[in-house]
Design a protein around this motif. Structure first.
Motif, mmCIF file in Angstrom:
data_model
loop_
_atom_site.group_PDB
_atom_site.id
_atom_site.type_symbol
_atom_site.label_atom_id
_atom_site.label_comp_id
_atom_site.label_asym_id
_atom_site.label_seq_id
_atom_site.Cartn_x
_atom_site.Cartn_y
_atom_site.Cartn_z
ATOM 1 N N LYS A 108 1.531 6.988 6.905
ATOM 2 C CA LYS A 108 2.744 6.507 6.241
ATOM 3 C C LYS A 108 3.946 7.225 6.838
ATOM 4 O O LYS A 108 4.978 6.634 7.110
ATOM 5 C CB LYS A 108 2.666 6.761 4.744
ATOM 6 N N THR A 112 1.729 12.092 5.296
ATOM 7 C CA THR A 112 0.949 11.309 4.349
ATOM 8 C C THR A 112 0.158 10.221 5.054
ATOM 9 O O THR A 112 0.713 9.495 5.874
ATOM 10 C CB THR A 112 1.861 10.676 3.287
ATOM 11 N N ILE A 114 -3.097 7.080 4.942
ATOM 12 C CA ILE A 114 -4.145 6.272 4.345
ATOM 13 C C ILE A 114 -5.427 6.668 5.052
ATOM 14 O O ILE A 114 -5.480 6.719 6.287
ATOM 15 C CB ILE A 114 -3.896 4.768 4.555
ATOM 16 N N PHE A 129 -4.868 6.942 -0.602
ATOM 17 C CA PHE A 129 -3.489 7.142 -0.185
ATOM 18 C C PHE A 129 -3.124 8.605 -0.356
ATOM 19 O O PHE A 129 -3.038 9.105 -1.476
ATOM 20 C CB PHE A 129 -2.549 6.268 -1.016
ATOM 21 N N PHE A 178 3.047 2.475 0.642
ATOM 22 C CA PHE A 178 2.765 2.604 2.073
ATOM 23 C C PHE A 178 3.817 1.931 2.944
ATOM 24 O O PHE A 178 4.221 0.795 2.691
ATOM 25 C CB PHE A 178 1.399 1.998 2.402
ATOM 26 N N THR A 179 4.270 2.663 3.975
ATOM 27 C CA THR A 179 5.114 2.118 5.028
ATOM 28 C C THR A 179 4.538 2.570 6.360
ATOM 29 O O THR A 179 4.420 3.773 6.614
ATOM 30 C CB THR A 179 6.568 2.613 4.903
ATOM 31 N N TRP A 180 4.153 1.631 7.218
ATOM 32 C CA TRP A 180 3.472 1.949 8.473
ATOM 33 C C TRP A 180 4.364 2.765 9.398
ATOM 34 O O TRP A 180 5.503 2.413 9.667
ATOM 35 C CB TRP A 180 3.056 0.640 9.151
#
Length: 219
Positions: A108, A112, A114, A129, A178-180
């Motif tokens: 993320k 952080t 996944i 997460f 979540f943000t890639w």
């Protein structure tokens, strides 16, 4: 068939088993085009090549060792778009208080992740997460350590799908936070708290997910 016809001595047997597994992965578990192979790079300081500790093993495999929660092996630090990662994982040893595990991680942000984490002793795989309580679990049939199991994790349009030994265990899971960030790593789920664990990652592959991936016959 050619491999089965060979009569190897003990020194060659482990190499041939690795080669046989590699061919099986390519022909059965991941038949799609576009995969990139990743091998561990030789180093004069093999236990400190990556963030955390890692050394090259047989056939370019990554042998990672926990060290004060800094146990992540960087595969890609700039991977825009949608990606997949796959690897054979095996727990070599664990002298920590944490459960035996190995994980594929996508980021993320810098801190952080996944994580798709395999817990072979419990016949369980988890998609989680960061360090939050946001964990999804699935029961899978596994051989206990030191057996190898194949993990595959896909992130596409913010959704996560995963397979263990070619069998689906998660499909289009989402995490609202979540943000890639385009980072792909190998490591340990939840981070082993101290030194004392070692995990082998073999036949490591990544690929950008094509726009038409939904029509592919993924395992």
């Amino acid at each position: 068939k050619a491999l089965n016809a060979v009569e190897p001595d003990e020194s060659a047997r482990s190499y041939l088993e690795t080669l046989r597994r590699t061919l099986f992965v390519r022909s059965q578990l991941e038949p799609e085009p576009g995969w990139n192979e990743h091998g561990a790079t030789p180093s004069l300081h093999p236990w400190a090549e990556y963030r955390g500790e890692c050394r090259p093993a047989l056939d370019g495999a990554f042998l990672g060792r926990s060290q004060d929660q800094r146990n992540l092996i960087v595969l890609r630090d700039d991977a825009p778009g949608d990606w997949e990662i796959s690897a054979d994982v095996a727990i070599v040893s664990n002298a920590t208080a944490a459960a035996d595990n190995a994980a594929l991680l996508v980021a993320k942000d810098k801190e952080t992740f996944i994580a798709l984490t395999l817990y072979p002793a419990q016949n369980e795989v988890a998609l989680s997460f960061g360090k939050s309580e946001n964990v999804r679990r699935a029961t899978v049939a596994l051989d206990p350590p030191p057996a190898r199991n194949r993990l595959r994790l896909r992130v596409a349009d913010g959704r996560f799908s995963a397979w263990v030994n070619g069998q689906p265990c998660f499909a289009d899971e989402t995490f609202s936070e979540f943000t890639w960030a385009g980072k792909i790593r190998l490591g340990f789920g939840g981070l082993y708290p101290t030194a004392g664990a070692a995990v082998l990652f073999e036949n490591v592959r990544t690929r950008p997910v094509p726009a038409a991936s939904a029509t592919e016959e993924t395992p």
